[in-house]
Scaffold this motif. Structure first.
Motif, PDB file in Angstrom:
ATOM      1  N   MET A  63      -2.439 -16.806  -4.442  1.00 27.39           N
ATOM      2  CA  MET A  63      -1.275 -16.460  -3.628  1.00 27.39           C
ATOM      3  C   MET A  63      -0.489 -15.314  -4.273  1.00 27.39           C
ATOM      4  O   MET A  63      -0.089 -14.368  -3.574  1.00 27.39           O
ATOM      5  N   ARG A  90      -2.448 -12.098  -3.788  1.00 31.00           N
ATOM      6  CA  ARG A  90      -2.410 -11.713  -2.369  1.00 31.00           C
ATOM      7  C   ARG A  90      -1.073 -11.052  -2.049  1.00 31.00           C
ATOM      8  O   ARG A  90      -1.023  -9.993  -1.409  1.00 31.00           O
ATOM      9  N   GLN A 150      -1.868 -14.173   4.588  1.00 33.62           N
ATOM     10  CA  GLN A 150      -2.973 -15.112   4.383  1.00 33.62           C
ATOM     11  C   GLN A 150      -4.135 -14.776   5.308  1.00 33.62           C
ATOM     12  O   GLN A 150      -5.291 -14.828   4.881  1.00 33.62           O
ATOM     13  N   HIS A 205      -8.847 -18.790   7.976  1.00 32.60           N
ATOM     14  CA  HIS A 205      -7.439 -18.783   7.578  1.00 32.60           C
ATOM     15  C   HIS A 205      -7.013 -20.175   7.135  1.00 32.60           C
ATOM     16  O   HIS A 205      -6.309 -20.341   6.126  1.00 32.60           O
ATOM     17  N   SER A 257      -5.649 -21.033   3.399  1.00 30.96           N
ATOM     18  CA  SER A 257      -4.327 -21.628   3.226  1.00 30.96           C
ATOM     19  C   SER A 257      -4.413 -22.902   2.388  1.00 30.96           C
ATOM     20  O   SER A 257      -3.586 -23.129   1.497  1.00 30.96           O
ATOM     21  N   GLU A 313      -4.896 -21.974  -1.264  1.00 25.50           N
ATOM     22  CA  GLU A 313      -3.660 -21.497  -1.885  1.00 25.50           C
ATOM     23  C   GLU A 313      -2.724 -22.636  -2.257  1.00 25.50           C
ATOM     24  O   GLU A 313      -2.008 -22.548  -3.251  1.00 25.50           O
TER      25      GLU A 313
END
Length: 114
Positions: free
Chosen positions: A15, A18, A25, A36, A40, A43
């Motif tokens: 995270m 990113r 995301q 996705h 998620s 993360e």
């Protein structure tokens, strides 16, 4: 470190990287060829990555697998920074050098060169 803590720590590194790159995301998941929803979950530490997916995420985020898994940098990370620096003019590079020195001093490296 427990499996849950390790998953959460890896997810936090993903995270952070990113966000450093300015990706959502969804963008990072797409670049990693992952859904996705799965990205998620990684993360947040709810899901673990298989080796193949770690490699995909590392490539998408332009970072080493060592950093994602263990929080340590290696030559891949240094090379990525060097590529970015090679785009700067001499003046820009010297300005960045001054910023780095001041940052190191703020971190407690007395002379800014350790």
């Amino acid at each position: 470190m427990s499996k849950e803590n390790l998953s959460r720590t890896i997810g936090e590194r993903i995270m952070l990287r990113r966000k450093q790159l300015g990706y959502t995301q969804e963008q990072a998941a797409e670049k990693s060829d992952l859904s996705h929803q799965f990205f998620s979950s990684v993360e947040t530490g709810r899901k673990n990555l298989r080796a193949e997916s770690v490699i995909k995420v590392a490539r998408a985020l332009n970072v080493s697998t060592d950093y994602l898994l263990m929080g340590v940098t290696n030559q891949v990370d240094v090379d990525n920074i060097s590529k970015s620096l090679s785009k700067l003019s001499g003046t820009e590079l010297h300005c960045l050098e001054e910023i780095i020195k001041n940052y190191l001093i703020a971190l407690g490296y007395a002379d800014g060169e350790e």
